[in-house]
Design an enzyme around this catalytic site. Sequence first.
Site, PDB file in Angstrom:
ATOM      1  N   TYR A   1       0.835  -1.191   0.000  1.00  0.00           N
ATOM      2  CA  TYR A   1       0.000   0.000   0.000  1.00  0.00           C
ATOM      3  C   TYR A   1       0.874   1.247   0.000  1.00  0.00           C
ATOM      4  O   TYR A   1       2.055   1.213   0.360  1.00  0.00           O
ATOM      5  CB  TYR A   1      -0.927   0.011   1.226  1.00  0.00           C
ATOM      6  CG  TYR A   1      -0.209   0.100   2.559  1.00  0.00           C
ATOM      7  CD1 TYR A   1       0.039   1.325   3.167  1.00  0.00           C
ATOM      8  CD2 TYR A   1       0.230  -1.046   3.222  1.00  0.00           C
ATOM      9  CE1 TYR A   1       0.689   1.414   4.396  1.00  0.00           C
ATOM     10  CE2 TYR A   1       0.879  -0.967   4.442  1.00  0.00           C
ATOM     11  CZ  TYR A   1       1.110   0.263   5.019  1.00  0.00           C
ATOM     12  OH  TYR A   1       1.760   0.346   6.232  1.00  0.00           O
ATOM     13  N   CYS A   2       0.289   2.353  -0.432  1.00  0.00           N
ATOM     14  CA  CYS A   2       0.961   3.655  -0.405  1.00  0.00           C
ATOM     15  C   CYS A   2      -0.115   4.720  -0.223  1.00  0.00           C
ATOM     16  O   CYS A   2      -1.263   4.409   0.098  1.00  0.00           O
ATOM     17  CB  CYS A   2       1.782   3.891  -1.672  1.00  0.00           C
ATOM     18  SG  CYS A   2       0.815   3.878  -3.199  1.00  0.00           S
ATOM     19  N   THR A   3       0.214   5.982  -0.431  1.00  0.00           N
ATOM     20  CA  THR A   3      -0.728   7.075  -0.151  1.00  0.00           C
ATOM     21  C   THR A   3      -1.967   7.031  -1.028  1.00  0.00           C
ATOM     22  O   THR A   3      -3.099   7.039  -0.535  1.00  0.00           O
ATOM     23  CB  THR A   3      -0.033   8.430  -0.320  1.00  0.00           C
ATOM     24  OG1 THR A   3       1.129   8.467   0.493  1.00  0.00           O
ATOM     25  CG2 THR A   3      -0.966   9.567   0.060  1.00  0.00           C
TER      26      THR A   3
ATOM     27  N   GLY B   1      -1.943   5.033  -4.237  1.00  0.00           N
ATOM     28  CA  GLY B   1      -1.967   3.852  -5.096  1.00  0.00           C
ATOM     29  C   GLY B   1      -0.970   3.850  -6.226  1.00  0.00           C
ATOM     30  O   GLY B   1      -0.597   2.792  -6.731  1.00  0.00           O
TER      31      GLY B   1
ATOM     32  N   ILE C   1      -4.123   4.603   0.821  1.00  0.00           N
ATOM     33  CA  ILE C   1      -4.603   4.938   2.158  1.00  0.00           C
ATOM     34  C   ILE C   1      -5.712   5.984   2.085  1.00  0.00           C
ATOM     35  O   ILE C   1      -6.678   5.947   2.852  1.00  0.00           O
ATOM     36  CB  ILE C   1      -3.447   5.461   3.019  1.00  0.00           C
ATOM     37  CG1 ILE C   1      -2.355   4.401   3.129  1.00  0.00           C
ATOM     38  CG2 ILE C   1      -3.922   5.876   4.401  1.00  0.00           C
ATOM     39  CD1 ILE C   1      -1.040   4.936   3.669  1.00  0.00           C
TER      40      ILE C   1
END
Length: 516
Positions: free
Chosen positions: A316-318, A320, A357
Amino acid sequence: MNNMIALYYCYPPTNIQNPTLHASFHEETCTALNLGGRIRVSSEGINGVLSGSIEDLKEYELRLRKQLVQEVMTDDVTNDEEKEAMQQTYDYLDIKYCHLRSDIPVEQQMFDSLNVKVTREVVSLFDFSAPALNNQRGKNKNTKRCRYRRKQKRKEKKLNDLLDTSLIQDTNVSENVKDECSDRSSQDNDESTSVAMANQSPNLQIGSAFTIDDWEQYTPAQHLSPSEWNDTLLALSQHAAKPKERSHQDNEMPQEIGEDAILLDARNVYETKVGYMAVPNLPTFFPNTRKFSSLPMALNTPEAAEALAGKKVFMYCTGGIRCERAGSYLRALSESNSGAWKDKKAPQGIYQLKGGIQKYLESYGEPCQNDIQYSEESEISINKEHEGESLCLYRGKNFVFDPRRTDPVIGNGITKPILDNEIEQHVDIKGRVAIVGRCILCNTPHDDYDNGHSPCEGKEARCCRCRVLVLVCNECRSKVRCWNEPEGHDELYCGNAGKTCVDEGNCAENVETEVF
């Protein structure tokens, strides 16, 4: 007026034929709608973050979808075909509308200019240079080269000091040390290392940063919606928590479902310091990079290979977009049988949180002490479907790359029983930790890089050497001198309780795996 931030990216099914012309569309449209922000345009897609009124941002989205349809359609299409192409843009254009914070003025959370740039890639996993149409890249070229030479000299001095000690007894050990230091020195400059090694042997050196031929052609991570992400990880967590039972046939312990799953946080270390996914009983691998282009080095380490090999990897990241590239690269790296991944199994599966996220917290997050600016005209709000349920797997704040620094929607994730009396005042009525960050000096719970100031004021705490963001509580902040501040106090650094900088070798040496 209801102002918001729009965060988006897209990889259209066909390449953008004329990125320069497409960039002009963004400049003209944003200027007409009075939108500010940053947009990267390449032949492969678009990545942008904009600020403005929700009405103008929605109008921009509509015009962008129409423009994307024109990119893929010919002149002799029917109305039905055009409508179908318009609908398809919702499959690849991922746009999220983000609330402003209420603790700082609105005008200080809005972009004060518009920067549209044509680039080689939408997001750069490597520092490969590309022709810059705005002629701005060349300004920092000499600075980067000088910084690289300074780092090389420090490495050489460290090597000489090491070789002079009595710890090295014979030539073989000395050669091993030289090889190790040589490998580490290759990490100092992503661009130089990547270009140089890409033309050499196809066998990866451990901790190196160079690319793999055609890695972008590998299958990207499978997308999971926020609800799919939650359901899957909660099920894995529950299975991992169950007592292990012996097999009646071979009297051996069967592998639990949770043991073959791991989370991968694809963000930088200063982002994870204020918030992260925490799934009980499941490990999370933190690359702890300073910039996204260092991620390939972190993934090509023995620690990463040991943690991820043969498992289901949930990254996951901020928003996508970083996982779009990281997923393909991890698959290519793990199947290369080279470097740290030599003789290692590839992951069983690679998954990413769709929308990142930001999208996840729209469904499972909650306001940070009512720290959200709403208005009656707003059509965007937090999904309250799960309100009152302990389903959120994210803890803390979401670091963002816009004038807000952090989003006002936070995650009060599921936690194990809290035994640390030191942080009782930072636990909400449901017994969940709201602050996950810690002051680097006194270890007090703290997650505000700006210590109550607006990010645009430039009063954030940064390491005196590498300038990375550092968490320092309000009480300790007045006792130290950060980067670009006048003399008078002890200098603050990013590691070892603020005493030393850990920038050198951070990609290969500071990776870690944590179980919550």
